[in-house]
Each structure stands twice: as C-alpha cells, then as structure tokens.
Design a protein around this motif. Structure first.
Motif, PDB file in Angstrom:
ATOM      1  N   UNK A 102       0.833  -1.199   0.000  1.00  0.00           N
ATOM      2  CA  UNK A 102       0.000   0.000   0.000  1.00  0.00           C
ATOM      3  C   UNK A 102       0.871   1.255   0.000  1.00  0.00           C
ATOM      4  N   UNK A 103       1.869   1.293   0.849  1.00  0.00           N
ATOM      5  CA  UNK A 103       2.762   2.452   0.909  1.00  0.00           C
ATOM      6  C   UNK A 103       3.491   2.669  -0.407  1.00  0.00           C
ATOM      7  N   UNK A 104       3.978   1.584  -0.997  1.00  0.00           N
ATOM      8  CA  UNK A 104       4.686   1.692  -2.272  1.00  0.00           C
ATOM      9  C   UNK A 104       3.749   2.171  -3.367  1.00  0.00           C
ATOM     10  N   UNK A 105       2.505   1.704  -3.351  1.00  0.00           N
ATOM     11  CA  UNK A 105       1.538   2.129  -4.359  1.00  0.00           C
ATOM     12  C   UNK A 105       1.229   3.620  -4.231  1.00  0.00           C
ATOM     13  N   UNK A 106       1.098   4.116  -3.002  1.00  0.00           N
ATOM     14  CA  UNK A 106       0.810   5.534  -2.781  1.00  0.00           C
ATOM     15  C   UNK A 106       1.982   6.397  -3.257  1.00  0.00           C
ATOM     16  N   UNK A 112       4.237   9.393  -9.981  1.00  0.00           N
ATOM     17  CA  UNK A 112       3.744   9.315 -11.354  1.00  0.00           C
ATOM     18  C   UNK A 112       2.825  10.492 -11.670  1.00  0.00           C
ATOM     19  N   UNK A 113       1.956  10.865 -10.729  1.00  0.00           N
ATOM     20  CA  UNK A 113       1.078  12.007 -10.934  1.00  0.00           C
ATOM     21  C   UNK A 113       1.845  13.300 -11.118  1.00  0.00           C
ATOM     22  N   UNK A 114       2.863  13.492 -10.301  1.00  0.00           N
ATOM     23  CA  UNK A 114       3.677  14.699 -10.412  1.00  0.00           C
ATOM     24  C   UNK A 114       4.392  14.749 -11.760  1.00  0.00           C
ATOM     25  N   UNK A 115       4.957  13.613 -12.171  1.00  0.00           N
ATOM     26  CA  UNK A 115       5.652  13.589 -13.455  1.00  0.00           C
ATOM     27  C   UNK A 115       4.683  13.817 -14.616  1.00  0.00           C
ATOM     28  N   UNK A 116       3.455  13.322 -14.504  1.00  0.00           N
ATOM     29  CA  UNK A 116       2.440  13.593 -15.538  1.00  0.00           C
ATOM     30  C   UNK A 116       2.127  15.079 -15.610  1.00  0.00           C
TER      31      UNK A 116
END
Length: 166
Positions: A102-106, A112-116
C-alpha cells in the motif's frame, strides 16, 4: 535465560533448544548486534520475544515455540521468528509479515502524478497554450537567467527533469 545475555556483544549464535528452559525471553537479547542464529524451540518459554534483527537471516535462523498446539494457553509470541514449532515438535516456516504494498503504491502514484503534471505543463508550454495561464510580467527578467528556477521556466523537458532530479 538471564538478562546479562545482552552483555555478550560478540555472540554469533545461541542454541538452547530441548532444555526445558522456563520463564520469558529477556529484552536484552535484542541488544546482540552480531547474532545470526537463535534457536529457542522445545523449551517452556512464555510471553513475547523482543524484536530481533538477525544478520544473514535464513529460514532456520530464528526458531521458537510459537506454533499451535502449545503446552500453554497461548504460544510464545514471536513476531520475528523465521520458524515456529509446536508442542508436537512440528515446525513451520513463517513468511514475512511485512507488507509494503500500500505504501509503495501511494508513493508510486504520487510520483507518477507529479511527473504527468510536469509533462503536461511542458507540452502546453511548447504549444504556447501556456502563455494564457502565465503572469503578465516577463518571468525571466524577474527571476534572472542565472537562477535555478530558470530550469522550471524552460520549455525543455530535459531541463525539467534535471530540475526535479537535482
């Protein structure tokens, strides 16, 4: 097991199996920095074994009487055991209880969101759509061309990546 065991700083292994030892495992056992092997099974220990970080851990590094059925109402609580034995002298390898999913997914999602967002901003700027959302003043003049912030003001994806990484 005496609490003075914590003074044996160079102890590599402690095998006290099949000795009918009674009592609890002292917390000082967690202060053994070089301990690689700990076998406590087939004794009459109760309570909770303190957290241990054994070096070079294998599936038989840390064995205790933490399996069921037990000679007691509840078996020895051993969160770090690699193998648990029961009163029938049957032992079972314990899989790791640590779950980083869960922590790794968050963290992965946030990165990934920031890079997008960075990619979208860079593409918008490149298509000059970004100029409608920018400030009226000349940003380069206010920040200066020698500033680190110029990387963020650049339309180059390489400059953005460098600014984020460094």
């Amino acid at each position: 097991i005496p609490s003075e065991i914590g003074n044996l700083f160079n102890l590599l292994s402690l095998i006290v199996s099949f000795n009918e030892i009674t009592g609890t495992v002292p917390p000082e056992i967690s202060e053994l920095p070089k301990l690689e092997l700990l076998h406590l099974h087939d004794n009459r220990l109760q309570g909770t074994v303190p957290p241990l970080w054994l070096k070079g851990q294998t599936m038989s590094s840390f064995i205790a009487d933490c399996g069921s059925p037990s000679d007691f109402d509840s078996p020895l609580n051993c969160p770090d055991c690699t193998m648990c034995c029961n009163s029938l002298q049957e032992c079972e390898v314990i899989t790791s209880q640590t779950n980083f999913g869960i922590g790794a997914a968050v963290v992965t999602g946030v990165v990934a969101g920031f890079l997008c967002l960075v990619l979208i901003a860079s593409l918008l700027r490149r298509k000059e759509v970004y100029k409608y959302f920018s400030l009226k003043s000349d940003t380069y003049d206010s920040v200066g061309t020698d500033s680190v912030n110029c990387f963020f003001l650049s339309s180059s994806i390489t400059a953005w990546v460098l600014a984020i990484v460094v």
